[in-house]
Design a protein around this motif. Structure first.
Motif, mmCIF file in Angstrom:
data_model
loop_
_atom_site.group_PDB
_atom_site.id
_atom_site.type_symbol
_atom_site.label_atom_id
_atom_site.label_comp_id
_atom_site.label_asym_id
_atom_site.label_seq_id
_atom_site.Cartn_x
_atom_site.Cartn_y
_atom_site.Cartn_z
ATOM 1 N N UNK A 49 -8.882 71.951 55.777
ATOM 2 C CA UNK A 49 -9.961 72.933 55.943
ATOM 3 C C UNK A 49 -10.238 73.814 54.716
ATOM 4 N N UNK A 50 -9.205 74.456 54.113
ATOM 5 C CA UNK A 50 -9.541 75.375 53.018
ATOM 6 C C UNK A 50 -10.339 74.694 51.902
ATOM 7 N N UNK A 51 -9.891 73.500 51.496
ATOM 8 C CA UNK A 51 -10.583 72.809 50.411
ATOM 9 C C UNK A 51 -12.005 72.440 50.805
ATOM 10 N N UNK A 52 -12.151 71.919 52.034
ATOM 11 C CA UNK A 52 -13.479 71.481 52.470
ATOM 12 C C UNK A 52 -14.440 72.671 52.513
ATOM 13 N N UNK A 53 -13.945 73.790 53.062
ATOM 14 C CA UNK A 53 -14.815 74.966 53.160
ATOM 15 C C UNK A 53 -15.239 75.432 51.768
ATOM 16 N N UNK A 77 -3.615 76.054 39.089
ATOM 17 C CA UNK A 77 -2.674 76.269 40.186
ATOM 18 C C UNK A 77 -3.388 76.280 41.537
ATOM 19 N N UNK A 78 -4.515 77.005 41.610
ATOM 20 C CA UNK A 78 -5.274 77.040 42.864
ATOM 21 C C UNK A 78 -5.681 75.624 43.264
ATOM 22 N N UNK A 79 -6.190 74.870 42.275
ATOM 23 C CA UNK A 79 -6.651 73.515 42.573
ATOM 24 C C UNK A 79 -5.521 72.641 43.072
ATOM 25 N N UNK A 80 -4.348 72.792 42.465
ATOM 26 C CA UNK A 80 -3.254 71.911 42.859
ATOM 27 C C UNK A 80 -2.739 72.272 44.249
ATOM 28 N N UNK A 81 -2.640 73.568 44.552
ATOM 29 C CA UNK A 81 -2.142 73.964 45.868
ATOM 30 C C UNK A 81 -3.115 73.526 46.966
ATOM 31 N N UNK A 82 -4.392 73.900 46.809
ATOM 32 C CA UNK A 82 -5.383 73.491 47.809
ATOM 33 C C UNK A 82 -5.557 71.984 47.809
ATOM 34 N N UNK A 83 -5.619 71.416 46.590
ATOM 35 C CA UNK A 83 -5.890 69.986 46.467
ATOM 36 C C UNK A 83 -4.787 69.120 47.023
ATOM 37 N N UNK A 84 -3.529 69.525 46.838
ATOM 38 C CA UNK A 84 -2.461 68.637 47.297
ATOM 39 C C UNK A 84 -2.377 68.635 48.818
ATOM 40 N N UNK A 85 -2.618 69.773 49.469
ATOM 41 C CA UNK A 85 -2.606 69.732 50.933
ATOM 42 C C UNK A 85 -3.744 68.867 51.457
ATOM 43 N N UNK A 86 -4.943 69.047 50.884
ATOM 44 C CA UNK A 86 -6.074 68.253 51.344
ATOM 45 C C UNK A 86 -5.859 66.772 51.046
ATOM 46 N N UNK A 94 -11.023 71.220 41.638
ATOM 47 C CA UNK A 94 -10.540 70.904 42.989
ATOM 48 C C UNK A 94 -10.915 69.488 43.445
ATOM 49 N N UNK A 95 -12.188 69.068 43.323
ATOM 50 C CA UNK A 95 -12.511 67.692 43.728
ATOM 51 C C UNK A 95 -11.696 66.677 42.943
ATOM 52 N N UNK A 96 -11.526 66.959 41.668
ATOM 53 C CA UNK A 96 -10.711 66.104 40.813
ATOM 54 C C UNK A 96 -9.275 66.051 41.332
ATOM 55 N N UNK A 97 -8.751 67.229 41.728
ATOM 56 C CA UNK A 97 -7.379 67.307 42.237
ATOM 57 C C UNK A 97 -7.234 66.457 43.494
ATOM 58 N N UNK A 98 -8.182 66.609 44.429
ATOM 59 C CA UNK A 98 -8.070 65.871 45.686
ATOM 60 C C UNK A 98 -8.096 64.373 45.410
ATOM 61 N N UNK A 99 -9.018 63.980 44.544
ATOM 62 C CA UNK A 99 -9.200 62.552 44.253
ATOM 63 C C UNK A 99 -7.934 61.932 43.652
#
Lengths: 337, 292
Positions: A53-57, B100-109, B168-173
């Motif tokens: 959710x956080x990332x998507x939002x 750091x923000x990107x990696x934390x949010x990105x790794x969970x997603x 962030x999109x890069x991190x998720x990918x």
């Protein structure tokens, strides 16, 4: 049930078996549920969705919202300084038919990208073939990838210095060789485009080299050997064995560079800013001018939408390439992909 | 290569080819390094020396490039008068913070996307990566308006958020690719031993840690090298090195010495990072499509 008989004593069958099990369970020990599906719980979807959710939002906030805004702006004449926005019957789009700078912008962008691609792929592949498995490969690759690490805007500034008509070393070099007239590279509308291409080639050829090297490492040796036993020379070997193997890698590299040319205009902005006489006024640069120099936000949004559309189509092709099962086995090196 | 094991007799063609190869590589190295070299040399030159150029066709005059009295006055100018220490700090905080923000949010997603199957997952995935592919210039106007309404223009948190839009999109990918390579059986085993799902995730983190480390460096690189965002979102209070360097380009007075010094200050740390993560560079720059 024999357990029950022992525990409850004879003649008192009124106690249910479950109650006995409950009573026998020591307190403080983790309770184990013996229902069969408890061993293999289906992944809890809620847990995963919560993690997403956080990332998507955040991504929705920075992409969908601006996108809707962009569509809204493209349909209106956006009022400046507090004026209301006026619906203008798709004028922002219909004027593309007569907007010479817009059409020219696309032509120049394609021309620029095509020149960059041809030179970068040519040089990059040649370099990769030479470097592949040479003794100095690690060392040389480390050196040639240096320009890639540079901020595009700084690269632009350095090349602006090099091209300078009064004290630029490349200006001097080109004149000394005799291929440059009295005007500076960026001041001449015939050659300014080549000046920009040179910067892009300088900075991004290493990417093609790196990608091709990764591809060459996966060319099956037995195929090469078989081909040589059949009497093929190195050139023949490269064309009929190596090239088909690295081709998917090259395709991805080219598409990525193509999209980057749409995205990064830092160096172009500082080097020519679209000039001289619109000779390098590519679409993203034109878009930047319309929106941030003339503040025609409605027109800018319409131009931006065309750029977005083409980028998204290119992106879809790229993702299809990522997912191509045949290629995936080769690229990721694992069958299950 | 197989051809190495086959005896090669030095014929005339081979010798010519060998020499041509060496010449080509030598020329390419000069072509790659010359702009960097001139940048570094000019940053240590007095402007009078930096503007010295031999006459057209005077090849011997090329030695002028190396004849100068080294001076560090441009660097002193940057850090003592032009406040570049602050800009360096801004660059560091913004790029590291966003990484750091990107990696934390990105790794969970990415973990969730890797483990969960649902309808429309591919569409969601494409949408995520398309937010990174979008040309920055195209979405800059609406983004500016959003940031202004949140009062984030010219602040470091604003800049961190701006960099996160592309990191962030890069991190998720990329991170999804890392998690895909870790078998689910490890988490199952952990959960059989009584772990919760979060504990199981922590259990597999060491397996993806090297990739994540390299990936943080890449995010820092992207943030550090950005110019458009920092010049527009960060304008005012959160100038970073590239934006501050451009500010030295004034219509009447381009301060070339300071610009070259600022360029060197911006470039050198990234050159070291590039060497550090060389192994992951290809995967990073091709969004994971190609791995070494």
């Amino acid at each position: 049930m024999t357990d029950q008989a022992i525990n409850t004593g004879a003649g008192r069958p009124a106690v249910s078996p479950q109650a006995v099990v409950d009573a026998a369970r020591p307190t403080g020990v983790r309770q184990i549920d013996y229902r069969p599906d408890a061993f293999n719980p289906a992944p809890s979807r809620r847990f995963y969705f919560l993690m997403m959710t956080p990332s998507i939002v955040l991504l929705a906030g920075i992409s969908i919202y601006p996108f809707i805004w962009l569509i809204y702006m493209s349909l209106h004449t956006v009022g400046e300084a507090g004026q209301p926005d006026v619906w203008n019957d798709f004028k922002n789009f219909t004027r593309f038919a007569t907007d010479g700078k817009f059409q020219n912008g696309w032509l120049l962008l394609i021309k620029y990208s095509a020149m960059c691609m041809v030179l970068e792929v040519g040089l990059g592949v040649l370099l990769a073939v030479i470097l592949n498995r040479s003794k100095l490969e690690k060392f040389l690759v480390t050196i040639i990838l240096m320009p890639m690490m540079m901020a595009p805007i700084i690269a632009g500034l350095v090349w602006l210095f090099l091209y300078n008509g009064a004290f630029g070393w490349y200006h001097w070099l080109l004149q000394s060789i005799g291929i440059l007239g009295p005007t500076s590279v960026l001041g001449d509308s015939d050659i300014a485009m080549f000046g920009l291409v040179a910067v892009d080639v300088w900075q991004w050829t290493p990417l093609i080299t790196l990608i091709t090297l990764a591809g060459l490492k996966r060319v099956p040796q037995d195929q090469l050997e078989a081909n040589m036993v059949d009497g093929a020379g190195p050139l023949r070997n490269f064309i009929s064995v190596a090239l088909p193997n690295i081709y998917p890698f090259l395709l991805i590299a080219v598409l990525l560079r193509f999209m980057d040319n749409f995205r990064f205009i830092d160096a172009i902005l500082i080097l020519t800013g679209g000039g001289p006489a619109d000779a390098t006024n590519m679409l993203p640069v034109y878009l930047f001018d319309v929106s941030f120099q003339y503040f025609k936000l409605g027109r800018g949004a319409a131009v931006a939408l065309t750029l977005l559309l083409v980028t998204i189509v290119l992106g879809m092709v790229l993702v299809k390439l990522f997912e191509d099962p045949r290629r995936k086995i080769k690229v990721h090196g694992r069958e299950e992909g | 290569m197989a051809s190495r094991e086959i005896a090669q007799y030095p014929t005339a063609t081979r010798r010519v080819l060998g020499v041509a190869t060496i010449l080509f590589v030598a020329f390419y190295l000069i072509w790659t390094l010359l702009p960097l070299l001139i940048m570094f040399l000019s940053s240590f030159k007095d402007l009078l020396d930096a503007f010295q150029l031999p006459a057209t066709g005077d090849w011997g005059g090329a030695a002028l490039l190396f004849t100068f009295e080294p001076t560090t006055k441009h660097y002193q100018n940057l850090f003592l008068d032009l406040n570049f220490g602050t800009y360096l700090g801004n660059s560091l905080i913004a790029s590291l913070g966003s990484a750091l923000v990107s990696v934390v949010l990105g790794s969970t997603a990415a973990y969730a996307l890797s483990r969960l199957d649902f309808r429309g997952k591919n569409d969601l995935f494409f949408w995520i990566i398309s937010t990174r592919m979008a040309p920055v210039v195209a979405v800059l106007v609406p983004l500016y308006a959003i940031f202004r309404s949140l009062d984030l223009i010219g602040t470091l948190p604003g800049l961190i958020l701006a960099y996160t839009t592309f990191n962030l999109p890069f991190a998720i990918w990329i991170l999804k690719g890392f998690f895909d390579n870790v078998p689910y059986a490890i988490e199952e085993a952990a959960m059989c031993d009584g772990s919760t799902r979060l504990q199981a995730l922590r259990m597999i983190m060491p397996l993806v840690a090297p990739g994540i480390g390299a990936f943080i460096v890449l995010c820092v690189l992207f943030g550090w090298n950005d110019y458009l965002f920092s010049s527009i979102i960060g304008s005012g209070g959160a100038k970073t090195l590239p934006a501050a360097t451009i500010a030295l380009v004034q219509p009447q007075n381009i301060q070339w010495g300071s610009i070259m010094a600022a360029g060197a200050v911006t470039t050198v740390p990234m050159l070291f990072l590039g060497v550090l993560i060389r192994r992951y560079l290809v995967a990073g720059l091709t969004m994971g499509a190609v791995r070494e």
